[in-house]
Design a protein around this motif. Structure first.
Motif, PDB file in Angstrom:
ATOM      1  N   SER A 161       0.835  -1.201   0.000  1.00 31.40           N
ATOM      2  CA  SER A 161       0.000   0.000   0.000  1.00 31.40           C
ATOM      3  C   SER A 161       0.867   1.247   0.000  1.00 31.40           C
ATOM      4  O   SER A 161       1.882   1.302   0.694  1.00 31.40           O
ATOM      5  CB  SER A 161      -0.919   0.003   1.226  1.00 31.40           C
ATOM      6  OG  SER A 161      -1.731   1.155   1.246  1.00 31.40           O
ATOM      7  N   VAL A 162       0.448   2.232  -0.770  1.00 28.01           N
ATOM      8  CA  VAL A 162       1.167   3.503  -0.845  1.00 28.01           C
ATOM      9  C   VAL A 162       0.659   4.412   0.275  1.00 28.01           C
ATOM     10  O   VAL A 162      -0.545   4.672   0.371  1.00 28.01           O
ATOM     11  CB  VAL A 162       0.956   4.170  -2.215  1.00 28.01           C
ATOM     12  CG1 VAL A 162       1.669   5.508  -2.271  1.00 28.01           C
ATOM     13  CG2 VAL A 162       1.454   3.250  -3.327  1.00 28.01           C
ATOM     14  N   PRO A 163       1.540   4.904   1.138  1.00 24.16           N
ATOM     15  CA  PRO A 163       1.087   5.721   2.277  1.00 24.16           C
ATOM     16  C   PRO A 163       0.698   7.131   1.843  1.00 24.16           C
ATOM     17  O   PRO A 163       1.397   7.775   1.074  1.00 24.16           O
ATOM     18  CB  PRO A 163       2.316   5.742   3.191  1.00 24.16           C
ATOM     19  CG  PRO A 163       3.479   5.585   2.262  1.00 24.16           C
ATOM     20  CD  PRO A 163       3.003   4.696   1.141  1.00 24.16           C
ATOM     21  N   ILE A 176      -4.165   7.233  -6.078  1.00 29.40           N
ATOM     22  CA  ILE A 176      -3.203   6.920  -7.140  1.00 29.40           C
ATOM     23  C   ILE A 176      -3.891   7.012  -8.495  1.00 29.40           C
ATOM     24  O   ILE A 176      -3.337   7.572  -9.462  1.00 29.40           O
ATOM     25  CB  ILE A 176      -2.617   5.507  -6.929  1.00 29.40           C
ATOM     26  CG1 ILE A 176      -1.936   5.394  -5.562  1.00 29.40           C
ATOM     27  CG2 ILE A 176      -1.645   5.160  -8.057  1.00 29.40           C
ATOM     28  CD1 ILE A 176      -0.888   6.414  -5.283  1.00 29.40           C
ATOM     29  N   LYS A 177      -5.088   6.486  -8.576  1.00 28.22           N
ATOM     30  CA  LYS A 177      -5.852   6.526  -9.832  1.00 28.22           C
ATOM     31  C   LYS A 177      -6.125   7.972 -10.239  1.00 28.22           C
ATOM     32  O   LYS A 177      -6.038   8.318 -11.433  1.00 28.22           O
ATOM     33  CB  LYS A 177      -7.156   5.759  -9.660  1.00 28.22           C
ATOM     34  CG  LYS A 177      -7.960   5.526 -10.935  1.00 28.22           C
ATOM     35  CD  LYS A 177      -9.093   4.550 -10.660  1.00 28.22           C
ATOM     36  CE  LYS A 177      -9.878   4.222 -11.928  1.00 28.22           C
ATOM     37  NZ  LYS A 177     -10.693   5.354 -12.386  1.00 28.22           N
ATOM     38  N   ARG A 178      -6.463   8.836  -9.287  1.00 29.37           N
ATOM     39  CA  ARG A 178      -6.681  10.241  -9.609  1.00 29.37           C
ATOM     40  C   ARG A 178      -5.405  10.861 -10.166  1.00 29.37           C
ATOM     41  O   ARG A 178      -5.451  11.652 -11.121  1.00 29.37           O
ATOM     42  CB  ARG A 178      -7.146  11.006  -8.366  1.00 29.37           C
ATOM     43  CG  ARG A 178      -8.566  10.687  -7.927  1.00 29.37           C
ATOM     44  CD  ARG A 178      -8.961  11.483  -6.685  1.00 29.37           C
ATOM     45  NE  ARG A 178      -9.116  12.906  -6.968  1.00 29.37           N
ATOM     46  CZ  ARG A 178     -10.257  13.480  -7.350  1.00 29.37           C
ATOM     47  NH1 ARG A 178     -11.351  12.744  -7.507  1.00 29.37           N
ATOM     48  NH2 ARG A 178     -10.308  14.790  -7.552  1.00 29.37           N
ATOM     49  N   MET A 179      -4.260  10.534  -9.583  1.00 27.48           N
ATOM     50  CA  MET A 179      -2.990  11.051 -10.101  1.00 27.48           C
ATOM     51  C   MET A 179      -2.778  10.593 -11.543  1.00 27.48           C
ATOM     52  O   MET A 179      -2.412  11.391 -12.416  1.00 27.48           O
ATOM     53  CB  MET A 179      -1.835  10.582  -9.229  1.00 27.48           C
ATOM     54  CG  MET A 179      -1.733  11.244  -7.874  1.00 27.48           C
ATOM     55  SD  MET A 179      -0.194  10.739  -7.039  1.00 27.48           S
ATOM     56  CE  MET A 179      -0.324  11.642  -5.509  1.00 27.48           C
ATOM     57  N   VAL A 185      -5.510  16.033  -6.427  1.00 28.76           N
ATOM     58  CA  VAL A 185      -5.595  15.208  -5.224  1.00 28.76           C
ATOM     59  C   VAL A 185      -5.486  16.110  -4.008  1.00 28.76           C
ATOM     60  O   VAL A 185      -4.734  17.085  -3.988  1.00 28.76           O
ATOM     61  CB  VAL A 185      -4.493  14.121  -5.198  1.00 28.76           C
ATOM     62  CG1 VAL A 185      -4.715  13.109  -6.311  1.00 28.76           C
ATOM     63  CG2 VAL A 185      -3.108  14.726  -5.295  1.00 28.76           C
ATOM     64  N   ILE A 186      -6.245  15.781  -2.996  1.00 28.99           N
ATOM     65  CA  ILE A 186      -6.344  16.625  -1.801  1.00 28.99           C
ATOM     66  C   ILE A 186      -5.172  16.344  -0.869  1.00 28.99           C
ATOM     67  O   ILE A 186      -4.875  15.189  -0.535  1.00 28.99           O
ATOM     68  CB  ILE A 186      -7.675  16.380  -1.076  1.00 28.99           C
ATOM     69  CG1 ILE A 186      -8.839  16.863  -1.951  1.00 28.99           C
ATOM     70  CG2 ILE A 186      -7.689  17.083   0.277  1.00 28.99           C
ATOM     71  CD1 ILE A 186     -10.209  16.518  -1.391  1.00 28.99           C
ATOM     72  N   LEU A 307       4.536   1.031  -5.273  1.00 29.84           N
ATOM     73  CA  LEU A 307       3.822   1.261  -6.527  1.00 29.84           C
ATOM     74  C   LEU A 307       4.024   0.117  -7.503  1.00 29.84           C
ATOM     75  O   LEU A 307       3.072  -0.308  -8.187  1.00 29.84           O
ATOM     76  CB  LEU A 307       4.267   2.583  -7.153  1.00 29.84           C
ATOM     77  CG  LEU A 307       3.708   3.849  -6.502  1.00 29.84           C
ATOM     78  CD1 LEU A 307       4.416   5.078  -7.035  1.00 29.84           C
ATOM     79  CD2 LEU A 307       2.203   3.951  -6.733  1.00 29.84           C
ATOM     80  N   ASP A 308       5.244  -0.410  -7.599  1.00 28.79           N
ATOM     81  CA  ASP A 308       5.485  -1.551  -8.485  1.00 28.79           C
ATOM     82  C   ASP A 308       4.597  -2.731  -8.097  1.00 28.79           C
ATOM     83  O   ASP A 308       4.039  -3.420  -8.960  1.00 28.79           O
ATOM     84  CB  ASP A 308       6.963  -1.965  -8.415  1.00 28.79           C
ATOM     85  CG  ASP A 308       7.882  -0.995  -9.141  1.00 28.79           C
ATOM     86  OD1 ASP A 308       7.363  -0.147  -9.895  1.00 28.79           O
ATOM     87  OD2 ASP A 308       9.107  -1.072  -8.940  1.00 28.79           O
TER      88      ASP A 308
END
Length: 339
Positions: A161-163, A176-179, A185-186, A307-308
């Motif tokens: 998981s990405v913190p 991540i999907k929004r990026m 992103v907020i 992320l990978d």
């Protein structure tokens, strides 16, 4: 050979510790849990399948076993550590309780946090319960010599998981999907507060160094890496790893808490009571007890590992359209308020 029992043992923090004990340090390790994640039990570790809340069943499974160290990772309320005290008094040379750095007063008198910083958090019941657990354990240490060590992690993560600071109930993927989609992103506040991210394998260095360590009995230790970043830097590092432009959108933490509450987002606890406050951890006490403690995985390295993994494992890509729509509404509302 030293023996350890983990209550839990398959989570973000504990799994890394178990791997280090089994693969590098030669401990005998037992994991006491419900057996829901057998894939997370490394070869060489032993499983005891039981519900820790069923004290009779646990005692039957343990028999006459004793341990050099009992490690508690799923104790969140005082009744749970009181249960552990009943189960393991006289069975272990050391009991390590995993508390939380969110237990420190928010905001503290100084942004430099030591183990002596006042414990008080009016914003988060989770943290107040952790403080109550610590209070009970230190009481039985002082009065009866129960061999407790308290550890206080801050934001510890692994490859799964990405913190992030602001996310929904289903984790970080929607952000991540929004990026990736080029959406804003907020980020809480103005993004300049200081924060520390610790990769779980680095945390394991500090934790295992406290196991069986006579200098750790009756003491509390915060375990974090030494790298401090602003939240703007954290999000920019994630965007860089994704190869996209960061479109940061800053929103005051108290506003996020107010508009998130009706949707079940506890931003008062997680932001005002924790992440929106600048903290820099002074780890000198830990390093005196564990000279090997060091940061081996910088955030830019750890986030690429995460992320990978997430991008190559579709099961970790959990959509959260409710949170996505909530972000859009918050941004739209703040934009309207500018006029």
């Amino acid at each position: 050979m030293k023996k350890a029992l983990f209550i839990g043992g398959t989570g973000t923090i504990s799994a890394a510790i178990v791997r280090r004990l089994v693969n590098e340090l030669g401990w005998q390790v037992w994991l006491l849990n419900r057996g829901n994640r057998p894939d997370a039990v490394p070869e060489g570790a032993h499983s005891i399948v039981a519900d820790i809340n069923d004290e009779t069943a646990v005692l039957n499974k343990l028999g006459d076993m004793t341990f050099d160290c009992v490690c508690e990772f799923i104790g969140f309320t005082p009744d749970q550590v009181q249960r552990d005290y009943r189960l393991f008094k006289g069975r272990t040379r050391q009991y390590i309780y995993t508390s939380s750095a969110s237990a420190y007063h928010k905001p503290a008198a100084s942004y430099i946090i030591t183990e002596g910083t006042t414990l008080a958090n009016p914003h988060w019941e989770y943290s107040r319960n952790k403080i109550a657990c610590e209070d009970f354990l230190m009481k039985v240490y002082r009065e009866e010599g129960f061999p407790v060590t308290i550890v206080r992690p801050s934001h510890t993560y692994d490859e799964r998981s990405v913190p992030l600071g602001v996310h929904g109930k289903k984790g970080s993927w929607q952000v991540i999907k929004r990026m990736l989609e080029g959406k804003p992103v907020i980020i809480q506040g103005d993004g300049t507060s200081l924060w520390t991210m610790t990769f779980n394998s680095d945390f394991a260095i500090g934790y295992t160094g406290l196991m069986g360590n006579r200098h750790a009995i009756g003491e509390a230790f915060q375990i974090t890496g030494d790298e401090t970043l602003t939240w703007n830097q954290i999000y920019a590092t994630i965007a860089d790893a994704l190869g996209v432009e960061l479109k940061a959108y800053h929103v005051a933490s108290d506003f996020l808490a107010a508009v998130g509450d009706k949707y079940g987002y506890d931003f008062e606890g997680s932001l005002i009571g924790d992440k929106s406050v600048s903290v820099v951890f002074d780890n000198r006490k830990l390093k005196r007890a564990v000279p090997d403690m060091r940061t081996e995985v910088r955030f830019d390295q750890g986030v690429r590992i995460a992320l990978d993994y997430v991008l190559s494992h579709p099961e970790r890509q959990i959509p959260d359209p409710e949170f996505d729509a909530w972000c859009d509404r918050v941004i739209e509302a703040q934009e309207r308020a500018k006029f």
